[in-house]
Design an enzyme around this catalytic site. Structure first.
Site, mmCIF file in Angstrom:
data_model
loop_
_atom_site.group_PDB
_atom_site.id
_atom_site.type_symbol
_atom_site.label_atom_id
_atom_site.label_comp_id
_atom_site.label_asym_id
_atom_site.label_seq_id
_atom_site.Cartn_x
_atom_site.Cartn_y
_atom_site.Cartn_z
ATOM 1 N N GLY A 10 0.880 -1.052 -0.123
ATOM 2 C CA GLY A 10 0.093 0.041 0.110
ATOM 3 C C GLY A 10 0.848 1.317 -0.041
ATOM 4 C CB VAL A 12 0.848 3.498 4.751
ATOM 5 C CG1 VAL A 12 1.695 3.670 6.030
ATOM 6 C CG2 VAL A 12 0.073 4.836 4.692
ATOM 7 C CB CYS A 128 -1.823 11.709 8.282
ATOM 8 S SG CYS A 128 -3.420 11.334 7.503
ATOM 9 N N GLY A 159 -3.687 10.381 1.107
ATOM 10 C CA GLY A 159 -4.235 10.243 2.506
ATOM 11 C C GLY A 159 -5.306 9.017 2.140
ATOM 12 C CE LYS A 212 -10.387 9.635 10.735
ATOM 13 N NZ LYS A 212 -9.871 9.068 9.436
ATOM 14 N NE ARG A 234 -9.036 13.125 0.660
ATOM 15 C CZ ARG A 234 -8.231 12.799 1.592
ATOM 16 N NH1 ARG A 234 -7.085 12.975 2.017
ATOM 17 N NH2 ARG A 234 -9.048 11.954 2.410
ATOM 18 C CG HIS A 241 -2.423 15.627 4.847
ATOM 19 N ND1 HIS A 241 -2.691 15.133 3.606
ATOM 20 C CD2 HIS A 241 -2.795 14.480 5.612
ATOM 21 C CE1 HIS A 241 -3.299 13.844 3.593
ATOM 22 N NE2 HIS A 241 -3.322 13.529 4.674
ATOM 23 C CG ASN A 316 -0.263 12.235 3.161
ATOM 24 O OD1 ASN A 316 0.213 13.024 2.442
ATOM 25 N ND2 ASN A 316 -1.003 11.282 2.630
HETATM 26 N N1 LIG Z 1 -2.389 7.077 3.257
HETATM 27 C C1 LIG Z 1 -2.174 7.951 4.411
HETATM 28 O O1 LIG Z 1 -1.898 9.060 4.448
HETATM 29 C C2 LIG Z 1 -2.419 7.220 5.690
HETATM 30 C C3 LIG Z 1 -1.752 7.887 6.901
HETATM 31 C C4 LIG Z 1 -2.320 7.523 8.196
HETATM 32 C C5 LIG Z 1 -2.692 6.236 8.302
HETATM 33 N N2 LIG Z 1 -3.135 5.495 7.069
HETATM 34 C C6 LIG Z 1 -3.828 4.320 7.448
HETATM 35 O O2 LIG Z 1 -2.982 3.226 6.936
HETATM 36 C C7 LIG Z 1 -3.850 2.321 6.274
HETATM 37 C C8 LIG Z 1 -3.399 1.771 5.054
HETATM 38 O O3 LIG Z 1 -3.516 2.871 4.053
HETATM 39 P P1 LIG Z 1 -2.844 3.118 2.737
HETATM 40 O O4 LIG Z 1 -3.122 4.739 2.274
HETATM 41 O O5 LIG Z 1 -1.631 2.416 2.484
HETATM 42 O O6 LIG Z 1 -3.969 2.408 1.984
HETATM 43 P P2 LIG Z 1 -3.638 1.294 0.428
HETATM 44 O O7 LIG Z 1 -2.726 2.122 -0.207
HETATM 45 O O8 LIG Z 1 -4.995 1.135 0.008
HETATM 46 O O9 LIG Z 1 -2.987 0.222 0.996
HETATM 47 C C9 LIG Z 1 -3.692 -1.003 1.679
HETATM 48 C C10 LIG Z 1 -2.908 -2.132 1.961
HETATM 49 O O10 LIG Z 1 -3.468 -2.907 2.839
HETATM 50 C C11 LIG Z 1 -3.345 -4.270 2.355
HETATM 51 N N3 LIG Z 1 -4.697 -5.062 2.428
HETATM 52 C C12 LIG Z 1 -5.953 -4.808 2.474
HETATM 53 N N4 LIG Z 1 -6.776 -5.743 2.792
HETATM 54 C C13 LIG Z 1 -5.992 -6.645 3.347
HETATM 55 C C14 LIG Z 1 -6.262 -7.811 3.898
HETATM 56 N N5 LIG Z 1 -7.404 -8.277 4.132
HETATM 57 N N6 LIG Z 1 -5.114 -8.526 4.460
HETATM 58 C C15 LIG Z 1 -3.750 -8.171 4.131
HETATM 59 N N7 LIG Z 1 -3.596 -7.087 3.735
HETATM 60 C C16 LIG Z 1 -4.504 -6.501 3.092
HETATM 61 C C17 LIG Z 1 -3.390 -3.993 0.742
HETATM 62 O O11 LIG Z 1 -2.849 -5.048 0.173
HETATM 63 P P3 LIG Z 1 -3.276 -5.524 -1.382
HETATM 64 O O12 LIG Z 1 -2.075 -4.580 -2.212
HETATM 65 O O13 LIG Z 1 -3.309 -6.752 -1.432
HETATM 66 O O14 LIG Z 1 -4.510 -4.835 -1.796
HETATM 67 C C18 LIG Z 1 -2.476 -2.823 0.908
HETATM 68 O O15 LIG Z 1 -1.122 -3.316 1.021
HETATM 69 C C19 LIG Z 1 -5.157 2.546 6.494
HETATM 70 O O16 LIG Z 1 -5.759 2.319 7.508
HETATM 71 C C20 LIG Z 1 -5.149 4.127 6.611
HETATM 72 O O17 LIG Z 1 -6.420 4.804 7.269
HETATM 73 C C21 LIG Z 1 -2.819 6.022 6.037
#
Ligand SMILES: NC(=O)c1ccc[n+]([C@@H]2O[C@H](COP(=O)([O-])OP(=O)(O)OC[C@H]3O[C@@H](n4cnc5c(N)ncnc54)[C@H](OP(=O)(O)O)[C@@H]3O)[C@@H](O)[C@H]2O)c1
Length: 335
Positions: A10, A12, A128, A159, A212, A234, A241, A316
């Site tokens: 993902g 992050v 974030c 984000g 949050k 957004r 951010h 972020n």
């Molecule tokens: N983006 C930000 O700025 C940010 C900041 C703070 C916190 N967060 C939090 O961090 C988390 C991830 O965010 P992201 O932005 O990185 O999202 P993302 O780009 O959609 O990545 C999600 C990741 O989770 C994996 N995943 C989803 N379902 C799964 C499952 N059932 N089993 C194992 N792996 C699974 C996905 O794997 P696949 O590749 O196989 O789909 C991918 O690696 C969220 O909870 C988000 O709220 C994000």
């Protein structure tokens, strides 16, 4: 140290790999996990190839720590079971942040929340937008006291993870082809637009991102009644951010005193040059691990004031997520 990254593919997770590569933990035995969708993908860590495996609880056995960024429902389902195996879980989702007894930590701000923790607990990484704001506020809180905070955010599409990045890119392309942009991830097109609300609406006029920011700020500072008013927005920016923060202090200060109090605080870069070309912007600081502050000022016509205004920017995916999680791991590392 045996560490898993769950959600490694993902937005992050990829930054966690990069931050962990450059961390002060010398010996890391890394294991990468995602959903079955991207199992088999090969990612590099410190020069070696690692195959991404589908997550299984059994594969967590024997690890020291699990950096988790696979979404809230995944965390709610799995974090506790992983911690029960004796693995410390550092979770990026919102699932555990407000649970009593779960430390919500920004290492520069409330490192005391990590002291004396045994192995096999859940530690929550804050939201974030919250992280960058509390880093900017902490030196002001320590020196002058904080009475209330008002913030408006300008949050990038990363984000929302990989799908947010793709949505903006696809919509920009459509617009360049004179086609209508299709909104799939957000309720309205984000390209060439600004969306005044982030995450689910709670029916009282606020959205969850605002909730949050309010509740997490109070928990991190240990001030359950601190007035915090947030408007989260957004904007069509890929990374970082930005926030316009107004803060009421417990006593009047001059602009110089405020800047002096913030200068040198760990993780914070204070930009003092009043020049458009010198201000930190999302484009300019993308990929940076710290929090940037500029335009620190008292209200117009007030040489000294208990109110301060400032501009706060951070990546972020870095300090807002991966960097903070890796810093927590460094702080608790059992190596
Ligand atoms: N983006 C930000 O700025 C940010 C900041 C703070 C916190 N967060 C939090 O961090 C988390 C991830 O965010 P992201 O932005 O990185 O999202 P993302 O780009 O959609 O990545 C999600 C990741 O989770 C994996 N995943 C989803 N379902 C799964 C499952 N059932 N089993 C194992 N792996 C699974 C996905 O794997 P696949 O590749 O196989 O789909 C991918 O690696 C969220 O909870 C988000 O709220 C994000």
């Amino acid at each position: 140290m045996k560490v898993a990254i769950v959600g490694a593919t993902g937005a992050v997770g990829r930054e966690m790999i990069s931050d962990l590569e450059n961390s002060n933990i010398n010996h890391i035995d890394i294991k990468l996990f995602a959903s079955p969708r991207s199992a088999g993908e090969v990612l590099t860590f410190r020069g070696k190839s690692h195959e991404v495996k589908p997550f299984s609880l059994e594969a967590m056995r024997g690890l020291d720590a699990c950096l988790m960024s696979a979404g809230g429902s995944f965390s709610r389902q799995n974090a506790k079971a992983i911690a029960d195996l004796g693995v410390t879980v550092i979770d990026n989702s919102s699932a555990w942040r407000m649970v009593d007894g779960v430390p919500l930590v920004v290492p520069e701000v409330n490192p005391e929340a990590l002291r004396g923790l045994p192995k096999g607990v859940i530690i929550a990484n804050p939201n974030c937008s919250t992280i960058q704001m509390v880093v900017a506020l902490k030196p002001l809180m320590d020196k002058f006291g904080v009475e209330q905070v008002q913030v408006a955010t300008y949050q990038s599409v990363s984000g929302t993870g990989q799908k947010g990045i793709k949505e903006l890119a696809t919509q920009v392309e459509s617009i360049f082809k004179f086609q209508d942009p299709k909104a799939e991830v957000y309720a309205q097109p984000i390209a060439y637009n600004v969306l005044p609300g982030i995450d689910v609406l709670d029916g009282s006029g606020h959205c969850f991102e605002e909730e949050k920011m309010v509740r997490e700020t109070r928990k991190i500072f240990g001030k359950p009644n601190l007035p915090v008013m947030a408007t989260t927005v957004r904007v069509p920016v890929y990374h970082c951010h930005s926030e316009a923060v107004s803060v009421q202090l417990s006593k009047p200060v001059s602009r110089r005193e405020a800047i002096e109090a913030m200068t040198g605080f760990k993780g914070l870069t204070v930009h003092t040059e009043d020049a458009h070309a010198a201000f930190p912007t999302p484009r300019g600081i993308a990929g940076d691990q710290g929090v940037h502050v500029a335009r620190v000022r008292t209200p117009i016509d007030a040489e000294r004031s208990d109110w301060l205004q400032m501009w706060v920017v951070a990546d972020n995916l870095k300090k807002g997520a991966a960097t903070n999680a890796v810093q927590i791991l460094e702080a608790i590392s059992y190596h």
